[in-house]
Scaffold this active site. Structure first.
Site, PDB file in Angstrom:
ATOM      1  N   ARG A   1      11.020  14.629 -41.263  1.00  0.00           N
ATOM      2  CA  ARG A   1      11.291  15.965 -41.809  1.00  0.00           C
ATOM      3  C   ARG A   1      12.323  16.750 -41.003  1.00  0.00           C
ATOM      4  NH1 ARG A   1       5.730  18.826 -42.141  1.00  0.00           N
ATOM      5  NH2 ARG A   1       4.953  16.727 -42.287  1.00  0.00           N
TER       6      ARG A   1
ATOM      7  N   PHE B   1       6.943  15.053 -46.064  1.00  0.00           N
ATOM      8  CA  PHE B   1       6.050  14.102 -46.759  1.00  0.00           C
ATOM      9  C   PHE B   1       5.084  14.784 -47.721  1.00  0.00           C
ATOM     10  CE2 PHE B   1       6.232  11.512 -42.571  1.00  0.00           C
ATOM     11  CZ  PHE B   1       7.562  11.221 -42.818  1.00  0.00           C
TER      12      PHE B   1
ATOM     13  N   LYS C   1      -2.935   1.075 -37.656  1.00  0.00           N
ATOM     14  CA  LYS C   1      -4.297   1.505 -37.397  1.00  0.00           C
ATOM     15  C   LYS C   1      -4.305   2.955 -36.920  1.00  0.00           C
ATOM     16  CE  LYS C   1      -6.183   0.594 -33.124  1.00  0.00           C
ATOM     17  NZ  LYS C   1      -5.644   1.274 -31.954  1.00  0.00           N
TER      18      LYS C   1
ATOM     19  N   HIS D   1      -1.410  -5.152 -33.961  1.00  0.00           N
ATOM     20  CA  HIS D   1      -0.222  -5.701 -33.285  1.00  0.00           C
ATOM     21  C   HIS D   1      -0.573  -6.892 -32.386  1.00  0.00           C
ATOM     22  CE1 HIS D   1      -1.375  -3.074 -29.902  1.00  0.00           C
ATOM     23  NE2 HIS D   1      -0.605  -3.825 -29.146  1.00  0.00           N
TER      24      HIS D   1
ATOM     25  N   LYS E   1       1.533 -10.933 -31.296  1.00  0.00           N
ATOM     26  CA  LYS E   1       1.885 -11.417 -29.949  1.00  0.00           C
ATOM     27  C   LYS E   1       2.019 -12.934 -29.985  1.00  0.00           C
ATOM     28  CE  LYS E   1      -0.528  -7.648 -27.538  1.00  0.00           C
ATOM     29  NZ  LYS E   1       0.249  -6.936 -26.546  1.00  0.00           N
TER      30      LYS E   1
ATOM     31  N   GLU F   1      -6.730  -2.414 -19.123  1.00  0.00           N
ATOM     32  CA  GLU F   1      -5.495  -1.632 -19.066  1.00  0.00           C
ATOM     33  C   GLU F   1      -5.507  -0.740 -17.838  1.00  0.00           C
ATOM     34  OE1 GLU F   1      -4.087  -0.298 -23.183  1.00  0.00           O
ATOM     35  OE2 GLU F   1      -6.245  -0.066 -23.278  1.00  0.00           O
TER      36      GLU F   1
ATOM     37  N   ASP G   1     -11.199   2.024 -30.713  1.00  0.00           N
ATOM     38  CA  ASP G   1      -9.764   1.912 -30.422  1.00  0.00           C
ATOM     39  C   ASP G   1      -9.358   0.461 -30.127  1.00  0.00           C
ATOM     40  OD1 ASP G   1      -7.175   3.100 -29.956  1.00  0.00           O
ATOM     41  OD2 ASP G   1      -7.482   2.779 -27.818  1.00  0.00           O
TER      42      ASP G   1
ATOM     43  N   HIS H   1      -8.444  -5.186 -31.953  1.00  0.00           N
ATOM     44  CA  HIS H   1      -7.790  -6.207 -31.131  1.00  0.00           C
ATOM     45  C   HIS H   1      -8.753  -7.269 -30.581  1.00  0.00           C
ATOM     46  CE1 HIS H   1      -4.663  -3.378 -31.641  1.00  0.00           C
ATOM     47  NE2 HIS H   1      -4.903  -2.626 -30.586  1.00  0.00           N
TER      48      HIS H   1
ATOM     49  N   LYS I   1      -3.649  -4.592 -15.232  1.00  0.00           N
ATOM     50  CA  LYS I   1      -3.481  -4.849 -16.668  1.00  0.00           C
ATOM     51  C   LYS I   1      -3.580  -6.347 -16.899  1.00  0.00           C
ATOM     52  CE  LYS I   1      -0.357  -4.279 -20.608  1.00  0.00           C
ATOM     53  NZ  LYS I   1      -1.304  -3.803 -21.620  1.00  0.00           N
TER      54      LYS I   1
END
Ligand code: BG6
Length: 486
Positions: free
Chosen positions: A46, A90, A143, A173, A177, A211, A230, A235, A341
């Site tokens: 926008r 939108f 997601k 995602h 990988k 992480e 999450d 995942h 990680k």
């Protein structure tokens, strides 16, 4: 090479996801020469900028994020020529006429919604009203698809009014990988591995997604969601499916997704009375990450509830009720602000029934560690005779190492979004999540969350930079096992 008769429209094209993931992925696809000549890209947002303003922004962003050696003015010029910026609010149907004027006849339109899910319905509806939809138009959704079964069904119903399931691409995602796809190669292209992949040989499986980052300024969103929704719902359960599913008849999308759904439906529900010991919740307090002090979850910027009980860490002992996996626990663990990680799948093999080597070490030496990130690769721990005159028949653990980075000879491993975009261009849904998968995974997660509420399971604190709450160690140690740490 991608199909040639398609055009890509990215809603939310100036947003964080587009800047961090989509633009670099489009650039890398261009750089690899995998973009068909005629594909056009519309960036929709926008903000009041023209195409020239978008190109300046995109060039700057790309230069800041790509490794310097990947930059090429010629590649950028080619990508830039494909791009148009369309200013559309939108929520304003009238403004979708700008998009309809941009479309060309006989092209397959791909609408990538890099927007909050609350806009999926309105955008779809306006696309239809503006005459921008036909039976071939595809939609790509990020997601979260809902926060429980009912809300995910509502999102899917809304989008389903405008797009048929064969044209809906739901992104997880992790499936993009390279190393996750390599799980398929490891399992189904290696007789040696495949023949030892069940409860007769495997003792247990660990899936860890740790992480170091915290919630990255997303407190408002994250506090409503927590680590189970999450990360586990999508995942980790997708990784679990890749590890546990039966060989599909082929890599056709329907075949693969059907096998994954079977696994998700076979996940056993937790015993509510034992939920506190079987599904651990944690929340980070202040600590140190890579030598730097970091604040605790309830001191993060944007925190509006200092008493928040949202989990930033989960460890679960799960079971799959089918012939192959009966009796094999799957330990899942994921958390924010952990010491390092790492994403890895660890397969621990059973002991031999009887030891014959003098030092009794000939049992339980085999372990397969699949490192998904960082240092992508596979290592197989094996017993080997100590090379020594003194030790007659002593054993030691040796490791066979397959380092993907070295093995490919490539200077980089492609990012997940590059693969996923190419698959959408191709019109192949094999790396996307079906509605049935989403629903089956929500059913399992909803039951777990209900049990947590019912039993009033509290979060256990852990210091940022640690490996999570001690309760998570007990989850596995109670079974005389331990989390694999390198
Ligand atoms: C996202 C989650 O889906 O995945 C984030 O919303 C998380 O909270 C991220 O940090 C992890 O992705 P990756 O590819 O860095 O492991």
């Amino acid at each position: 090479m991608s199909e040639s008769n398609i055009d890509l429209v990215v809603f939310g094209g100036l947003g964080d996801l587009a800047g961090r993931k989509l633009l670099p992925a489009l650039y890398q696809i261009e750089r690899a020469g995998l973009f068909a000549e005629s594909i056009r890209v519309a960036i929709v947002a926008r903000e009041d900028i023209e195409t020239s303003g978008f190109l300046r922004y995109a060039e700057e962003r790309l230069k800041a994020s790509l490794p310097a050696e990947d930059w090429s003015d010629a590649v950028w010029a080619r990508l830039g020529r494909r791009c148009s910026y369309l200013k559309i609010d939108f929520s304003n149907q009238k403004q979708f006429e700008v998009l309809s004027a941009w479309t060309l006849p006989s092209r397959v339109l791909i609408y990538y919604l890099a927007t909050p899910p609350s806009l999926f319905g309105a955008i779809s509806q306006h696309l239809q009203a503006a005459g921008c939809l036909d039976d071939n138009a595809r939609i790509v959704l990020e997601k979260p698809i809902g926060h429980d079964l009912a809300s995910s069904q509502a999102v899917n119903d809304t989008v389903g009014r405008y797009f048929s399931e064969r044209n809906i691409y739901r992104i997880d995602h992790y499936l993009g990988k390279e190393t996750v796809q390599n799980l398929l190669a490891l399992r189904f292209a290696n007789r040696l591995i495949n023949s030892q992949w069940d409860n007769t040989c495997i003792d247990h499986v660990q899936i860890t997604v740790a992480e170091t980052i915290g919630i990255e300024g997303r407190w408002g969103y994250y506090d409503q969601v927590g680590q189970l929704r999450d990360m586990i719902q999508n995942h980790l359960l997708q990784l679990l499916c890749m590890v546990a599913m039966e060989p599909p008849n082929s890599f056709a999308a329907d075949e693969i997704r059907a096998e994954k759904v079977k696994i998700l439906r076979a996940l056993s529900s937790s015993d509510r009375s034992k939920i506190e010991d079987q599904a651990i919740r944690g929340q980070y307090s202040a600590g140190w990450i890579e030598g730097e002090p970091v604040v605790g979850y309830t001191e993060e910027v944007g925190c509006s509830d200092a008493e928040s009980d949202t989990e930033t860490f989960v460890a679960i002992k799960a079971h799959i009720d089918n012939w192959r996996w009966s009796g094999v626990p799957f330990y899942l663990r994921t958390g924010k602000r952990l010491g390092e990680k790492v994403t890895q799948v660890v397969i621990s093999y059973k002991n031999h029934p009887h030891a014959i080597f003098p030092d009794r070490k000939d049992t339980g030496m085999n372990r397969l560690v699949i490192r998904l990130q960082p240092n992508e690769g596979i290592q197989l721990e094996m017993a080997s005779k100590k090379q020594s005159l003194k030790d007659r028949l002593s054993l030691e653990k040796r490791t066979l190492n397959l380092d993907f980075f070295d093995a490919t000879g490539e200077s980089r491993i492609p990012d997940a979004y590059e693969r996923l975009l190419l698959e959408v261009f191709k019109g192949d849904q094999w790396l996307f999540v079906s509605r049935e998968e989403i629903e089956a995974s929500w059913i399992w997660c909803d039951r777990l969350i209900e049990a947590w509420h019912e039993q009033k399971v509290k979060v256990h604190g852990y210091s940022a930079g640690s490996s999570g709450p001690s309760k998570a160690e007990m989850l596995i140690e109670r079974d005389n096992r331990a989390w694999f740490e390198e």
